[in-house]
Scaffold this active site. Sequence first.
Site, short mmCIF file in Angstrom:
data_model
loop_
_atom_site.label_atom_id
_atom_site.label_comp_id
_atom_site.label_asym_id
_atom_site.label_seq_id
_atom_site.Cartn_x
_atom_site.Cartn_y
_atom_site.Cartn_z
N LYS A 9 -5.92 -7.33 -2.68
CA LYS A 9 -7.12 -6.70 -2.13
C LYS A 9 -7.81 -5.91 -3.22
CE LYS A 9 -5.47 -2.27 -2.24
NZ LYS A 9 -6.02 -1.23 -3.13
N ASP A 130 -1.08 0.91 2.65
CA ASP A 130 -1.95 -0.26 2.48
C ASP A 130 -1.45 -1.49 3.25
OD1 ASP A 130 -3.80 0.97 0.83
OD2 ASP A 130 -2.87 0.29 -1.03
#
Length: 268
Positions: A9, A130
Amino acid sequence: MIKVLSPAKINLGLWVLGRLPSGYHEILTLYQEIPFYDEIYIREGVLRVETNIGIPQEENLVYKGLREFERITGIEINYSIFIQKNIPPGAGLGGGSSNLAVVLKKVNELLGSPLSEEELRELVGSISADAPFFLLGKSAIGRGKGEVLEPVETEISGKITLVIPQVSSSTGRVYSSLREEHFVTPEYAEEKIQRIISGEVEEIENVLGDIARELYPEINEVYRFVEYLGFKPFVSGSGSTVYFFGGASEELKKAAKMRGWKVVELEL
């Protein structure tokens, strides 16, 4: 043997709003999954988690997650995991968090889904803030520590280039350097995020990236070189990855080869 892909990401902006009662910082960020992957191989066998770069098993988030899975469900896990790491650790790309989410989701499926989606989200979120994003994927606003997610569709597309220096950025070190003057109001950050979602990438800001550039000269060197090439550079997470919208020129590739930077060209 089963093969699964574990995506990276980037953060299309990250703002710190203050401190939570838990002592963690409250953030607002826009997560974007990108087509850059670790490859994970799962086979039946004694529980083991290995990587091609020698991460000690006890330090691997996947191993910690599998042990916690065993504790919660009471089910013994008989799978050996091998992770081909293409996403560098300490790069601000969420590689370890992605590995954790992807493996636990697959193992949960293989064992007949003893954990609900919510329980799985809580488990991985207890290990990495995350990680819940990688159960969702695509694009999402992250609130709280980053684990409170709101899926969104952005107007952002096209070429994006990652430039990753040979330095591992410590998230803890970056966060511990935060001061009160780095904090912004929720209203400010929310307005920025809505503009970015609509395609105004020039609105991207990342206070953690600013601090990482101060702490790690290698990150700042990449940042300045991308600026020199005429692109607007951005830092993902707490570094070390610098990214920009556009393709990699021959000048960048040559400089990267000389300095040991990893260049990854992608399409969003």
